[in-house]
Write a protein that holds these residues in place. Structure first.
Motif, PDB file in Angstrom:
ATOM      1  N   UNK A   1       0.816  -1.215   0.000  1.00  0.00           N
ATOM      2  CA  UNK A   1       0.000   0.000   0.000  1.00  0.00           C
ATOM      3  C   UNK A   1       0.850   1.265   0.000  1.00  0.00           C
ATOM      4  N   UNK A   2       1.979   1.242   0.734  1.00  0.00           N
ATOM      5  CA  UNK A   2       2.847   2.427   0.781  1.00  0.00           C
ATOM      6  C   UNK A   2       3.511   2.670  -0.572  1.00  0.00           C
ATOM      7  N   UNK A   3       3.978   1.601  -1.215  1.00  0.00           N
ATOM      8  CA  UNK A   3       4.618   1.757  -2.523  1.00  0.00           C
ATOM      9  C   UNK A   3       3.617   2.149  -3.598  1.00  0.00           C
ATOM     10  N   UNK A   4       2.396   1.614  -3.524  1.00  0.00           N
ATOM     11  CA  UNK A   4       1.389   1.948  -4.526  1.00  0.00           C
ATOM     12  C   UNK A   4       1.083   3.449  -4.519  1.00  0.00           C
ATOM     13  N   UNK A   5       0.982   4.039  -3.344  1.00  0.00           N
ATOM     14  CA  UNK A   5       0.715   5.475  -3.250  1.00  0.00           C
ATOM     15  C   UNK A   5       1.819   6.274  -3.932  1.00  0.00           C
ATOM     16  N   UNK A   6       3.071   5.874  -3.724  1.00  0.00           N
ATOM     17  CA  UNK A   6       4.194   6.590  -4.322  1.00  0.00           C
ATOM     18  C   UNK A   6       4.237   6.412  -5.842  1.00  0.00           C
ATOM     19  N   UNK A   7       3.869   5.220  -6.325  1.00  0.00           N
ATOM     20  CA  UNK A   7       3.853   4.981  -7.768  1.00  0.00           C
ATOM     21  C   UNK A   7       2.762   5.833  -8.428  1.00  0.00           C
ATOM     22  N   UNK A   8       1.589   5.932  -7.788  1.00  0.00           N
ATOM     23  CA  UNK A   8       0.543   6.821  -8.307  1.00  0.00           C
ATOM     24  C   UNK A   8       1.065   8.253  -8.387  1.00  0.00           C
ATOM     25  N   UNK A   9       1.804   8.671  -7.369  1.00  0.00           N
ATOM     26  CA  UNK A   9       2.352  10.027  -7.352  1.00  0.00           C
ATOM     27  C   UNK A   9       3.323  10.221  -8.510  1.00  0.00           C
ATOM     28  N   UNK A  10       4.200   9.248  -8.714  1.00  0.00           N
ATOM     29  CA  UNK A  10       5.202   9.313  -9.783  1.00  0.00           C
ATOM     30  C   UNK A  10       4.542   9.407 -11.159  1.00  0.00           C
ATOM     31  N   UNK A  11       3.581   8.539 -11.414  1.00  0.00           N
ATOM     32  CA  UNK A  11       2.919   8.523 -12.717  1.00  0.00           C
ATOM     33  C   UNK A  11       2.185   9.840 -12.968  1.00  0.00           C
ATOM     34  N   UNK A  12       1.559  10.372 -11.934  1.00  0.00           N
ATOM     35  CA  UNK A  12       0.839  11.645 -12.081  1.00  0.00           C
ATOM     36  C   UNK A  12       1.801  12.786 -12.382  1.00  0.00           C
ATOM     37  N   UNK A  13       3.008  12.732 -11.826  1.00  0.00           N
ATOM     38  CA  UNK A  13       4.010  13.762 -12.137  1.00  0.00           C
ATOM     39  C   UNK A  13       4.296  13.825 -13.636  1.00  0.00           C
ATOM     40  N   UNK A  14       4.370  12.664 -14.273  1.00  0.00           N
ATOM     41  CA  UNK A  14       4.615  12.628 -15.712  1.00  0.00           C
ATOM     42  C   UNK A  14       3.435  13.255 -16.457  1.00  0.00           C
ATOM     43  N   UNK A  15       2.221  12.932 -16.020  1.00  0.00           N
ATOM     44  CA  UNK A  15       1.029  13.498 -16.658  1.00  0.00           C
ATOM     45  C   UNK A  15       1.022  15.023 -16.531  1.00  0.00           C
ATOM     46  N   UNK A  16       1.383  15.541 -15.361  1.00  0.00           N
ATOM     47  CA  UNK A  16       1.342  16.993 -15.151  1.00  0.00           C
ATOM     48  C   UNK A  16       2.371  17.723 -16.002  1.00  0.00           C
ATOM     49  N   UNK A  17       3.504  17.079 -16.294  1.00  0.00           N
ATOM     50  CA  UNK A  17       4.500  17.708 -17.173  1.00  0.00           C
ATOM     51  C   UNK A  17       3.963  17.805 -18.600  1.00  0.00           C
ATOM     52  N   UNK A  18       3.244  16.790 -19.030  1.00  0.00           N
ATOM     53  CA  UNK A  18       2.611  16.846 -20.347  1.00  0.00           C
ATOM     54  C   UNK A  18       1.608  18.000 -20.387  1.00  0.00           C
TER      55      UNK A  18
END
Length: 403
Positions: free
Chosen positions: A319-336
């Motif tokens: 659960x802790x890693x999943x939250x961080x992966x969601x954060x990481x993926x969203x960072x890529x989306x926000x740069x786009x």
């Protein structure tokens, strides 16, 4: 087309390798040394202080960095505007950090407070300085920049062991990176006369991004802040170790975003529905694969690096890693979105993110004081952040298709 894809993959590898090298040194060498020498409670306090530093230093440095990259997509950029903002920020940050040191709840000597302040200012400049390589798509130089920083951190470990001052483990690395840019680069040199109109235009964008990044970094580092305030320093250590692999992967977003925005700055097309559909599919696949890999790696690496904490933290890996992966993926989306959409979208996303964090994570931790409850609440907030980012992307894509 094949050549462009090959170049993108090559640059991504150089970029990711550089920042991953630095973060491997920090996360898997410097931090465990702190933990082993100082114990879980004091180590948790240091992580708490670093979170406060990151909220300020990363927000200002990254805002200037991304503002310049965005500006470079449409016109020439000038060093003087960004260097003035950074110099002014370095002065402003002194009283701000002294107030924080006074009231943060972690006792520090004068020497510790001064080194903490120096580290904050150096980190702010270091986060901006890699724009030297991103502007020119020089990702081999980008790798060497982070290689120098990593070597500085290795020297810092020795200084920490000799002096016992934790900030000295990081200061040599920040200095090493800045020396490289000062010696070989151009972004710190005067390149034109000051123009009030040009500066005002840059300042407006930077301020929006600083506010956006402060909100984002408060929530990104909010786990340490909330756990320290409402539970204790040991809880900070437990969650940090449990989410370590996820946080490390989330840091890939910085070099990956560097490559993405560098190439998107050269692309003159618009956002469309087909592109957003691809972004969504790849994002969801990345969450599943990233969570799986981080969980498996956590069972191996945490057992090696933190054997005294492994049995306490392993229940939180997924659960802790999943939250961080969601954060990481969203960072890529926000740069786009930063390239194709309005800059204020970054603010909207992070205001929603911060509001959700305050409305969900803080009350849950305050009233339940339970690690599981906190982990679930943070995961919900990170999922919401991705949903808002995708919604805004589709909104603009639909608007473009109707023109």
């Amino acid at each position: 087309m094949k050549e462009k894809i090959k170049a993108l993959l090559t640059d991504s590898m150089w970029s990711i390798a550089g920042l991953m090298l630095m973060n491997v040194v920090v996360q898997f060498l410097v931090y465990p040394v702190w933990n082993n020498h100082l114990g879980s409670e004091e180590y948790g306090n240091i992580l708490y202080l670093i979170s406060i530093m990151n909220i300020i230093a990363i927000s200002v440095g990254s805002a200037c960095n991304y503002a310049r990259m965005t500006e470079s997509a449409t016109k020439d950029t000038w060093n003087i505007n960004y260097n003035i903002i950074l110099m002014a920020s370095s002065v402003i940050v002194i009283p701000v950090m002294l107030i924080i040191v006074k009231f943060c709840g972690v006792p520090m000597t004068v020497t510790e407070a001064v080194t903490f302040l120096i580290l904050t200012i150096l980190t702010m400049w270091r986060f901006y300085a890699d724009v030297e390589y991103r502007l020119h798509l020089n990702y081999k130089g980008y790798f060497l920049y982070y290689l120098f920083i990593s070597i500085g951190y290795l020297i810092g470990i020795v200084l920490f062991k000799v002096t016992g001052m934790w900030a000295l483990a990081l200061i040599p690395g920040e200095i090493a990176g800045l020396i490289m840019v000062f010696a070989k680069g151009s972004v710190f040199k005067k390149d034109t006369e000051f123009s009030k109109e040009s500066f005002k235009e840059v300042f407006k964008v930077v301020i929006v991004l600083i506010i956006t990044d402060i909100i984002s970094n408060i929530v990104f580092n909010g786990d340490r802040l909330v756990l320290k305030i409402f539970i204790d320093g040991t809880a900070v250590t437990v969650y940090y170790i449990a989410s370590l692999l996820g946080k490390t992967v989330s840091l890939i977003s910085t070099p990956l975003n560097s490559v993405i925005i560098g190439y998107l700055a050269k692309y003159k097309g618009n956002l469309n529905l087909k592109f957003m559909n691809l972004v969504t599919v790849f994002s969801l696949a990345a969450v599943v694969i990233g969570t799986l890999l981080c969980t498996i790696a956590s069972h191996i690496l945490i057992y090696i690096l933190y054997p005294q904490n492994y049995h306490e933290v392993k229940q939180f890996f997924i659960i802790a890693n999943m939250a961080q992966v969601f954060y990481f993926v969203t960072n890529v989306i926000t740069v786009i979105l930063l390239r194709f959409s309005k800059a204020r979208y970054q603010l909207y996303i992070n205001v929603v993110y911060a509001a959700a964090f305050c409305a969900i994570c803080i009350p849950v931790t305050l009233y339940l004081a339970d690690m599981w409850a906190f982990c679930i609440a943070l995961l919900v907030v990170c999922i919401l952040r991705m949903a808002v980012s995708l919604f805004l992307g589709y909104k603009d894509a639909l608007a473009q298709s109707q023109k």
